[in-house]
Design an enzyme around this catalytic site. Structure first.
Site, PDB file in Angstrom:
ATOM      1  N   GLU A 194      -7.763  32.242 -10.397  1.00 47.06           N
ATOM      2  CA  GLU A 194      -7.241  31.535  -9.213  1.00 47.06           C
ATOM      3  C   GLU A 194      -6.767  32.548  -8.168  1.00 47.06           C
ATOM      4  O   GLU A 194      -5.634  32.499  -7.688  1.00 47.06           O
ATOM      5  CB  GLU A 194      -6.131  30.555  -9.613  1.00 47.06           C
ATOM      6  CG  GLU A 194      -6.648  29.469 -10.543  1.00 47.06           C
ATOM      7  CD  GLU A 194      -5.668  28.329 -10.828  1.00 47.06           C
ATOM      8  OE1 GLU A 194      -4.524  28.377 -10.357  1.00 47.06           O
ATOM      9  OE2 GLU A 194      -6.082  27.392 -11.544  1.00 47.06           O
ATOM     10  N   TYR A 273      -7.749  19.988 -12.781  1.00 45.61           N
ATOM     11  CA  TYR A 273      -6.897  19.212 -13.687  1.00 45.61           C
ATOM     12  C   TYR A 273      -6.890  17.744 -13.279  1.00 45.61           C
ATOM     13  O   TYR A 273      -7.018  17.426 -12.085  1.00 45.61           O
ATOM     14  CB  TYR A 273      -5.462  19.755 -13.652  1.00 45.61           C
ATOM     15  CG  TYR A 273      -5.324  21.075 -14.383  1.00 45.61           C
ATOM     16  CD1 TYR A 273      -5.166  21.111 -15.756  1.00 45.61           C
ATOM     17  CD2 TYR A 273      -5.381  22.284 -13.691  1.00 45.61           C
ATOM     18  CE1 TYR A 273      -5.056  22.313 -16.442  1.00 45.61           C
ATOM     19  CE2 TYR A 273      -5.273  23.492 -14.367  1.00 45.61           C
ATOM     20  CZ  TYR A 273      -5.108  23.499 -15.745  1.00 45.61           C
ATOM     21  OH  TYR A 273      -5.002  24.688 -16.419  1.00 45.61           O
ATOM     22  N   GLU A 328     -10.712  25.791 -16.780  1.00 49.03           N
ATOM     23  CA  GLU A 328      -9.409  25.120 -16.893  1.00 49.03           C
ATOM     24  C   GLU A 328      -9.615  23.667 -16.495  1.00 49.03           C
ATOM     25  O   GLU A 328      -9.953  23.381 -15.337  1.00 49.03           O
ATOM     26  CB  GLU A 328      -8.344  25.759 -15.997  1.00 49.03           C
ATOM     27  CG  GLU A 328      -7.821  27.073 -16.541  1.00 49.03           C
ATOM     28  CD  GLU A 328      -6.616  27.605 -15.786  1.00 49.03           C
ATOM     29  OE1 GLU A 328      -5.803  26.805 -15.279  1.00 49.03           O
ATOM     30  OE2 GLU A 328      -6.509  28.846 -15.705  1.00 49.03           O
TER      31      GLU A 328
HETATM   32  O1  AHR Z   1      -2.922  26.123 -17.281  1.00 47.91           O
HETATM   33  C1  AHR Z   1      -1.772  26.356 -16.549  1.00 47.91           C
HETATM   34  C2  AHR Z   1      -2.035  27.105 -15.251  1.00 47.91           C
HETATM   35  O2  AHR Z   1      -2.792  26.321 -14.391  1.00 47.91           O
HETATM   36  C3  AHR Z   1      -2.819  28.385 -15.352  1.00 47.91           C
HETATM   37  O3  AHR Z   1      -2.041  29.474 -15.701  1.00 47.91           O
HETATM   38  C4  AHR Z   1      -3.348  28.547 -13.962  1.00 47.91           C
HETATM   39  O4  AHR Z   1      -4.549  29.275 -13.919  1.00 47.91           O
HETATM   40  C5  AHR Z   1      -3.498  27.136 -13.459  1.00 47.91           C
HETATM   41  O5  AHR Z   1      -2.974  26.978 -12.217  1.00 47.91           O
END
Ligand code: AHR
Length: 524
Positions: A194, A273, A328
């Protein structure tokens, strides 16, 4: 009018009216056709130095009363071996851009801080050798994320030399003195994390100048990884659907297309996410159907995100040399009350099982481009496989989805067409059903069938082309409620149970329970 859904490499979801509740869903599976391989690496994991992800989740130390092998807990290793974890991304995440590997090797470990995640002490007792030992114990490959944010190319290059050289350099001798004379295998290298945000807030141009340097100088010297099984380098990619991320993907892929001999990448990372909005506010337990449908609606945005960034990649890399690596992903909810908010502790419910299946199916349908993914995170953090509390361990509904999907690892996609029907709650309408099919290396056909509807069963009829079925059976995962969880006190509320299909006239018929994930194989 109902539209036919065709899911092969791509799927188009068309919804039907809500009165389709409890209607039959007909699937057509053409076992005579083969699509892309579903790379086993899409079932990868992520283990950051965050909360109790590494410490307590994996590492308890050799002196712990918790049964362990060289400090690594045996119960966790046994559970992870069962789901055949292909690779583990480590040490972060945001943590990686503040990690200095030298603090985590040798007999003297110095304490540092973990400013990203609660500002706690980082003991550095779980370092390079301990991580590689853990991988060895679970039979997984290493996906190392090197420090681009606050480290240097030299530091990262020396880490890789330390890990991989077979030559008697000073670093190789140090590795041997620290207990590992043979070079380690490093299958994947993440160059930054990121970098547009916690990894240094870089512009795409600035990041690209770093990427080229790290790609050139951070070498893998392992003799076994020179011609075959070369280490794959993964660049920082987009973090969502915003225009700035499309620009980022454009910039990296354009640079890739115009690259010189002196640098290369094999993957572009994507982070996404399921959160609905920041800061994460949805509860991980103690919720109802409204939150169930909202979260699942949000998670299905993964399809559009992958399509969008794949289309950009196709412009610069039509041969699909560069993998899209969703390293992620998963549900990010509000921290459990009473937990350290910096530790990202959440429960894991049947909703998460459905969410995992929907995402894994999206990755499988994009298997030609999505060749790796890492759910966040493996133990005790976010959408975990495993929760631990001192000597106790519990397996989550998401764990069981990964267990049920093992046959899809490296299987070959088989085209499925179906009408998904619709499930409606309030103003949210979702596809009622989802499905993928694949053939394993032995030629056996496997089907995954998801019923998203939390209230109504779905009668599935599968029309098989190119195969005459004798029987079909497998496992199904459902739960009493959408927010049912496995707890330390009651660990078996959500566990898979056997299911079998009826075979009639060459077709399969089975009833999917509400809010369920089902995997069956077909005997012929
Ligand atoms: O998974 C938690 C965090 O989410 C990670 O460290 C980061 O890469 C993302 O923003």
């Amino acid at each position: 009018m109902r539209a036919l859904l065709v899911c092969f490499a791509l799927i188009t979801v068309t919804l039907t009216a809500p009165f389709a509740a409890a209607q039959k869903v007909e699937l057509s599976v053409d076992a005579s056709k083969a699509g892309a391989k579903i790379d086993r690496n899409i079932f990868g994991q992520f283990a950051e130095h965050l909360g109790h992800g590494a410490y307590e989740g994996i590492w308890v130390g050799p002196g712990s009363p918790i049964p362990n092998t060289r400090g690594i807990r045996n119960d966790v290793v046994a559970a992870l071996k069962t789901i055949k974890v292909p690779n583990v991304r480590w040490p972060g995440g945001c943590f990686a851009d503040e990690y200095h590997w030298r603090k985590g090797v040798g007999p003297q470990r110095s304490e540092t801080l973990n400013p990203n995640w609660g500002g706690v002490i980082e003991p550095n007792t779980f370092g390079t050798h301990e991580f590689m030992d853990f991988l060895d114990q679970i039979n997984a490959e290493a996906y190392l994320s090197v420090n681009v944010g606050s480290g240097t190319p030299q530091e990262a290059a020396e880490w890789l030399e330390y890990l991989t050289t077979a030559q008697p350099t000073a670093l190789a001798k140090e590795r041997a003195a620290n207990g590992h004379p043979a070079p380690y295998r490093v299958a994947f290298l993440g160059i930054g994390n990121e970098s547009w945000d916690c990894g240094g807030n870089m512009t795409a141009d600035y990041y690209l100048s770093q990427l080229k340097i790290y790609s050139r100088f951070v070498r893998n010297f392992n003799p076994a990884q020179q011609d075959k099984q070369q280490m794959l380098k993964i660049a920082v990619g987009p973090g969502g659907g915003e225009p700035r991320f499309a620009e980022w993907t454009e910039a990296v892929m354009k640079a890739y297309q115009n690259r010189q001999w002196s640098w290369d990448i094999n993957g572009l990372s994507l982070h996404s996410y399921t959160v609905v909005r920041w800061p994460p506010a949805f509860k991980s337990v103690g919720f109802g159907e409204a939150e169930y449908s909202q979260i699942l609606k949000s998670t299905l945005e993964m399809e559009g995100l992958i399509s969008k960034h794949s289309a950009i990649m196709d412009k610069y890399d039509p041969q699909k040399q560069v993998a899209l690596v969703v390293d992620e992903w998963g549900a990010w909810y509000a921290p459990l009350p009473g937990s350290n908010p910096g530790f990202l502790v959440q429960q894991n419910s049947q909703r998460d099982a459905i969410l995992a299946a929907l995402n894994l199916n999206i990755f499988a349908r994009h298997a030609d481009r999505v060749r790796m993914a890492n759910i966040a995170q493996m133990i005790n953090v976010l959408q975990a496989m495993i929760l631990t509390d001192k000597e106790k361990m519990v397996l989550t509904p998401t764990y069981y989805v990964y267990k049920m999907y093992v046959p899809f690892q490296d299987a070959t996609s088989v085209p499925v067409s179906f009408n998904a029907g619709a499930y409606t709650h309030g103003d949210i309408t979702l596809p009622r059903a989802d499905a993928i099919a694949a053939k394993d290396k032995a030629g056996k056909l496997w089907l995954e069938l998801t019923n998203v509807d939390p209230n109504q069963p779905v009668d599935i009829e599968v029309n098989l082309i190119g195969i005459t079925p004798k029987s079909a059976a497998g496992e199904t995962l459902t739960a009493p409620k959408v927010d049912s969880v496995n707890s330390f006190e009651v660990p078996n509320t959500v566990v898979p149970k056997r299911i079998s299909a009826k075979v009639q006239g060459g077709k399969l018929a089975l009833k999917l329970e509400p809010k369920s994930v089902t995997v069956i194989s077909v005997e012929q």
